[in-house]
Design a protein around this motif. Structure first.
Motif, mmCIF file in Angstrom:
data_model
loop_
_atom_site.group_PDB
_atom_site.id
_atom_site.type_symbol
_atom_site.label_atom_id
_atom_site.label_comp_id
_atom_site.label_asym_id
_atom_site.label_seq_id
_atom_site.Cartn_x
_atom_site.Cartn_y
_atom_site.Cartn_z
ATOM 1 N N SER A 1 1.226 -1.001 -0.107
ATOM 2 C CA SER A 1 -0.162 0.653 0.088
ATOM 3 C C SER A 1 1.188 1.766 -0.243
ATOM 4 O O SER A 1 1.777 1.163 0.322
ATOM 5 C CB SER A 1 -1.375 0.015 1.238
ATOM 6 O OG SER A 1 -0.270 0.187 2.616
ATOM 7 N N LYS A 2 0.673 2.069 -1.103
ATOM 8 C CA LYS A 2 1.221 3.584 -1.004
ATOM 9 C C LYS A 2 1.151 4.384 0.525
ATOM 10 O O LYS A 2 -0.103 4.698 1.528
ATOM 11 C CB LYS A 2 0.961 4.422 -2.260
ATOM 12 C CG LYS A 2 0.992 4.064 -3.226
ATOM 13 C CD LYS A 2 -0.045 4.919 -4.217
ATOM 14 C CE LYS A 2 0.838 6.676 -4.131
ATOM 15 N NZ LYS A 2 0.007 7.213 -5.012
ATOM 16 N N VAL A 3 2.289 5.366 1.046
ATOM 17 C CA VAL A 3 2.378 5.706 1.944
ATOM 18 C C VAL A 3 0.827 7.095 1.927
ATOM 19 O O VAL A 3 1.097 6.786 0.446
ATOM 20 C CB VAL A 3 3.240 7.194 2.353
ATOM 21 C CG1 VAL A 3 3.277 8.056 3.731
ATOM 22 C CG2 VAL A 3 4.432 5.932 2.309
ATOM 23 N N LYS A 4 0.392 7.196 3.356
ATOM 24 C CA LYS A 4 -1.348 8.043 2.634
ATOM 25 C C LYS A 4 -0.691 9.103 3.021
ATOM 26 O O LYS A 4 -1.833 9.910 3.128
ATOM 27 C CB LYS A 4 -1.805 7.395 3.939
ATOM 28 C CG LYS A 4 -2.301 5.830 3.598
ATOM 29 C CD LYS A 4 -3.412 5.620 2.450
ATOM 30 C CE LYS A 4 -3.600 4.283 1.664
ATOM 31 N NZ LYS A 4 -2.448 3.060 1.277
ATOM 32 N N SER A 5 0.068 9.341 4.524
ATOM 33 C CA SER A 5 0.181 10.838 4.902
ATOM 34 C C SER A 5 1.686 11.108 4.264
ATOM 35 O O SER A 5 2.298 11.120 3.587
ATOM 36 C CB SER A 5 0.253 10.793 6.938
ATOM 37 O OG SER A 5 1.485 9.960 6.332
ATOM 38 N N ASN A 6 0.692 13.113 3.773
ATOM 39 C CA ASN A 6 1.402 14.236 3.031
ATOM 40 C C ASN A 6 2.254 14.502 3.821
ATOM 41 O O ASN A 6 2.830 15.451 4.453
ATOM 42 C CB ASN A 6 0.571 14.814 2.081
ATOM 43 C CG ASN A 6 1.183 15.991 1.895
ATOM 44 O OD1 ASN A 6 1.889 15.529 1.440
ATOM 45 N ND2 ASN A 6 0.154 17.309 1.543
ATOM 46 N N ALA A 7 3.885 14.215 3.299
ATOM 47 C CA ALA A 7 5.093 15.220 4.220
ATOM 48 C C ALA A 7 5.327 16.273 3.324
ATOM 49 O O ALA A 7 6.036 17.156 3.504
ATOM 50 C CB ALA A 7 6.084 13.939 4.043
ATOM 51 N N HIS B 1 -5.863 23.081 -3.775
ATOM 52 C CA HIS B 1 -5.893 22.550 -2.516
ATOM 53 C C HIS B 1 -7.345 22.527 -1.794
ATOM 54 O O HIS B 1 -8.007 23.234 -2.045
ATOM 55 C CB HIS B 1 -5.019 24.364 -1.356
ATOM 56 C CG HIS B 1 -3.865 24.545 -1.683
ATOM 57 N ND1 HIS B 1 -2.982 24.183 -2.331
ATOM 58 C CD2 HIS B 1 -4.040 26.157 -2.337
ATOM 59 C CE1 HIS B 1 -1.769 25.165 -2.318
ATOM 60 N NE2 HIS B 1 -2.906 25.896 -2.854
ATOM 61 N N PRO B 2 -6.281 20.778 -0.582
ATOM 62 C CA PRO B 2 -7.833 20.281 0.009
ATOM 63 C C PRO B 2 -8.592 21.459 0.719
ATOM 64 O O PRO B 2 -7.893 22.846 1.932
ATOM 65 C CB PRO B 2 -7.012 19.315 0.999
ATOM 66 C CG PRO B 2 -5.397 19.607 0.735
ATOM 67 C CD PRO B 2 -5.424 21.001 -0.294
ATOM 68 N N THR B 3 -10.034 21.475 1.573
ATOM 69 C CA THR B 3 -10.502 21.489 2.023
ATOM 70 C C THR B 3 -11.101 23.189 2.301
ATOM 71 O O THR B 3 -10.616 24.052 2.642
ATOM 72 C CB THR B 3 -10.048 21.618 4.067
ATOM 73 O OG1 THR B 3 -9.254 20.294 3.742
ATOM 74 C CG2 THR B 3 -10.803 22.068 4.482
ATOM 75 N N THR C 1 -2.174 24.491 8.602
ATOM 76 C CA THR C 1 -1.309 23.422 9.725
ATOM 77 C C THR C 1 0.127 23.780 9.522
ATOM 78 O O THR C 1 0.947 22.703 9.952
ATOM 79 C CB THR C 1 -1.147 22.020 8.764
ATOM 80 O OG1 THR C 1 -0.625 22.776 7.282
ATOM 81 C CG2 THR C 1 -3.162 21.625 8.618
#
Lengths: 349, 349, 349
Positions: free
Chosen positions: A1-7, A22-24, A227
């Protein structure tokens, strides 16, 4: 599985012409307005009272343009500046359309410049960011540039592209308020001073001051869904350069503008951002003071003029003597913000 | 150009009959209500739940009268008490009409008394302040008096005028709730105790307590657009008498009233303020406790009676033994508030 | 006159079958949503933007189920856990119906188990609590159990009743989102990863972190009208076991879920709570990190699947190596939360 969190993106991930959604998205509500008032103490009547706005022909009190700006800016952080070393500046900011409670804002950016630094470890990225509402109408747009780390120092430098940046948004391209200036109530707004009363070169000490607490700047910055780790993670910052959390620069701008009410009560609506620099860092426990200088005046609509203002904020230093730079042109160490913007202000006639 | 910022009025600026329209009207919203709940912990069902209010025949949950009071009060600070040495007292406060989310409040004041102190440096100013809504209806009105500095000690003393102040608002001039008491749900309100269950002389220890943080009182006081420097500027206060920021007295009143829920859950609605004194200062880090005494009862409407209550708040001192004054009639040093008010409470019928 | 204030129930006050209607219904508003965002930094698009929710066929952005949970939970404290020694666990939590701004929630509980401890001083109380809206519709329900002090150690022990608690809510009894998954905008939501992309056993380091301040957890906990003294009274806690205020466990859950956005952006909606333990206490000044593990997957509706997730939060410990338990199966001392829940996530097809 691919890394899910964004660095986050690194310098070599950016290229000129790159488009980022951009999200949200966020619906700005009366709840955000209340928190903005509680966190900044803003007293501009136009953004505080429906009745005041209605007397000027608006449907209700619009959102303070700075609140809209922070929300649009906040969304860009996870894509643009999560690995930023420094936020270098803003330019060419225009507030195109008013925002009302209930409007949903989303942010899109385009990379308009890249320049690797000679150290090969970092580079400067220039982005134009735009805030768009639920009807796909442009609400505000600005350029900012940040210094971002490279992931891989061996990655070849891109061709340098630096966008042309003007020092000042031309007065005739500002989105001026679509309001009836005759309905403007100077007494309720808190000042008798109209466009005609300000002179180029005039300096104003805004007198008031706010001491910043950790909880306050954190709540504000989270409200904007910004963030950036440096504002929130004391465990990590304790090992960093300052040993403590940095206050988001937008918090300093909003506090300074709130303080600027005392002297600029009728210049409520920011209509353009010409430039801005966070000169020195602001930390919790510091007390913010502010002063302004009138840089330019422009008579741009029937009811409203525009004042080009320099807003200078300091920490732990009252502004009666307008502290700014030393004899060598270097900012004094207590100066935290040098912000150059246009504000609309009603004309008396 | 004229000086644009406002340094506030001094004692010699006030004269009996002077009318002041205070800046920055404010629309009170559900956002303000949420912040008020988050900052005070208030649990009175009438102000918390639309459905509860609707069962009593109202259109929705009204605003807590204390929130309206703080907003009306806050606007007066920049004109009345920016140069105040002390806030001496309140009297003759009446809550005339309910406030709902969406209502816009503005404040007007009339100077009703002046008395220079014998030291020639300060004087007492008495003002009647009224809160008015967007339909120009009176919402609440009260008298307060403050000690204000003179700008110029050589300025001649004015003729002394001291308004007649009654100790207590007559019960028949209270604006009682226009609600259907039969719809009052005692279980959801949190207490079985109605008007009939309280006795004059009865004392209630409210048990609960809140420790105050700097961020909390600052956010509250800014939400009310109260600009008194002593609450916000640590840089300046560090040099002052206490070395730290003072908590706005209204924050103490609201915390004490929130704590008073535990014992007075049905006495939700304040309908009159007879008097109030901030006996000792409250600082961040202090823990607020409270107790009440029933001073008087009045059977004033079909569905509701009024309790005249003394609300005493302390810092760092539990209230099981009802701490108040020493043998010489002097307030104990841990007592911070002595507040005398009327609250409406449903009758069991 | 009877004592008016409530000192809370003790172990011997509870009996199996006891029904409790908890005081203070609350209308959840856009103000609560703004504060929730400001206090947690939540970035799930579904709860942030009306337009996003409308694109999925909803009328507007619903309330984050955790906010509804904290409000329903908060009301139970004055009746259930004012004299609790410890909050031992949650189980069988189901989110049945969405909550929108304007909905009024109230809480009712039934005691479903009691068991006196062998020391004769305390006992465990099991309650099923349900949140009900203004139309008397069930919104959410869960079981929790707490250890409560006895008032009178001589009081005879009740017959032990322990409810049957399953380890996990069956996937087919979850209330799945009634939304059009085809309208889900992955870019605006902040992640390309759909139900299909997650694997059982996969672990995700959420990277981000928040340092908690006293003002922040107090404001959150008061917003939920949760009255547990340990969160608010430093004067008393200074004499207690830790010497300081404890952060409400729900604050830890919400911070961890906000942090989990980075890796689980599309798994916005919690639909079930299988279990939860507050492993170690959280205090102001601590920095919260989090990681997740996918425990199970269930394909339960046309547009959405459900992920069963373990959410682990730590204090002052980054989660790149997924800290959890030691070789003896004991939680590491920096682990504060072990939370097992179901979240809905759109399917790609």
């Amino acid at each position: 599985s691919k890394v899910k969190s964004n660095a986050g993106n690194f310098f070599e991930d950016f290229f000129v012409g790159m488009q980022i959604i951009h999200p949200t998205p966020k619906t700005i509500t009366e709840g955000d307005v209340a928190l903005y008032t509680g966190l900044t103490g803003s007293r501009y009547a136009l953004f505080s009272a429906d009745r005041f706005a209605q007397d000027c022909g608006l449907e209700s009190a619009p959102i303070d343009p700075l609140l809209a700006f922070h929300v649009v800016f906040g969304k860009t952080v996870s894509d643009i500046s999560l690995n930023a070393v420094a936020n270098l500046g803003y330019a060419d900011g225009v507030f195109v359309a008013p925002v009302y409670p209930g409007d949903t804002l989303r942010s899109v950016s385009e990379v308009v410049g890249v320049k690797e630094n000679s150290n090969g470890k970092t580079g400067v990225v220039y982005v134009r960011t735009s805030g768009v509402n639920q009807n796909d109408e442009l609400v505000l747009t600005y350029i900012r540039w940040v210094m971002v780390k490279k992931r891989d120092e061996g990655f070849p430098a891109p061709e340098t592209v630096i966008p042309e940046l003007s020092d000042c948004v031309p007065a005739d391209s500002l989105g001026m308020p679509m309001m009836d200036a005759e309905g403007w109530d100077y007494q309720l707004a808190g000042s008798e001073h109209a466009f005609e009363d300000y002179e180029v070169g005039e300096k104003i000490d805004h007198i008031d001051a706010f001491t910043v607490e950790e909880a306050e700047h954190q709540i504000a910055t989270r409200l904007y869904q910004n963030t950036a780790k440096v504002h929130f993670n004391q465990h990590e910052q304790a090992q960093g350069r300052f040993g403590k959390r940095l206050v988001y620069g937008g918090v300093a701008i909003s506090l300074a503008r709130s303080i600027a009410f005392n002297g600029l009560a009728n210049a409520a609506q920011i209509v353009g951002i010409n430039g801005g620099t966070h000169v020195n860092p602001l930390f919790a426990g510091d007390t913010v003071y502010a002063w302004s200088e009138v840089l330019e005046k422009a008579d741009v609509s029937e009811g409203f003029g525009a004042l080009r203002l320099r807003l200078v904020a300091t920490k732990d230093l009252p502004c009666a003597s307008f502290p700014y730079k030393d004899a060598d042109g270097k900012y004094l160490e207590n100066v935290i913000l040098d912000f150059d913007y246009w504000a609309a202000i009603p004309k008396r006639t």
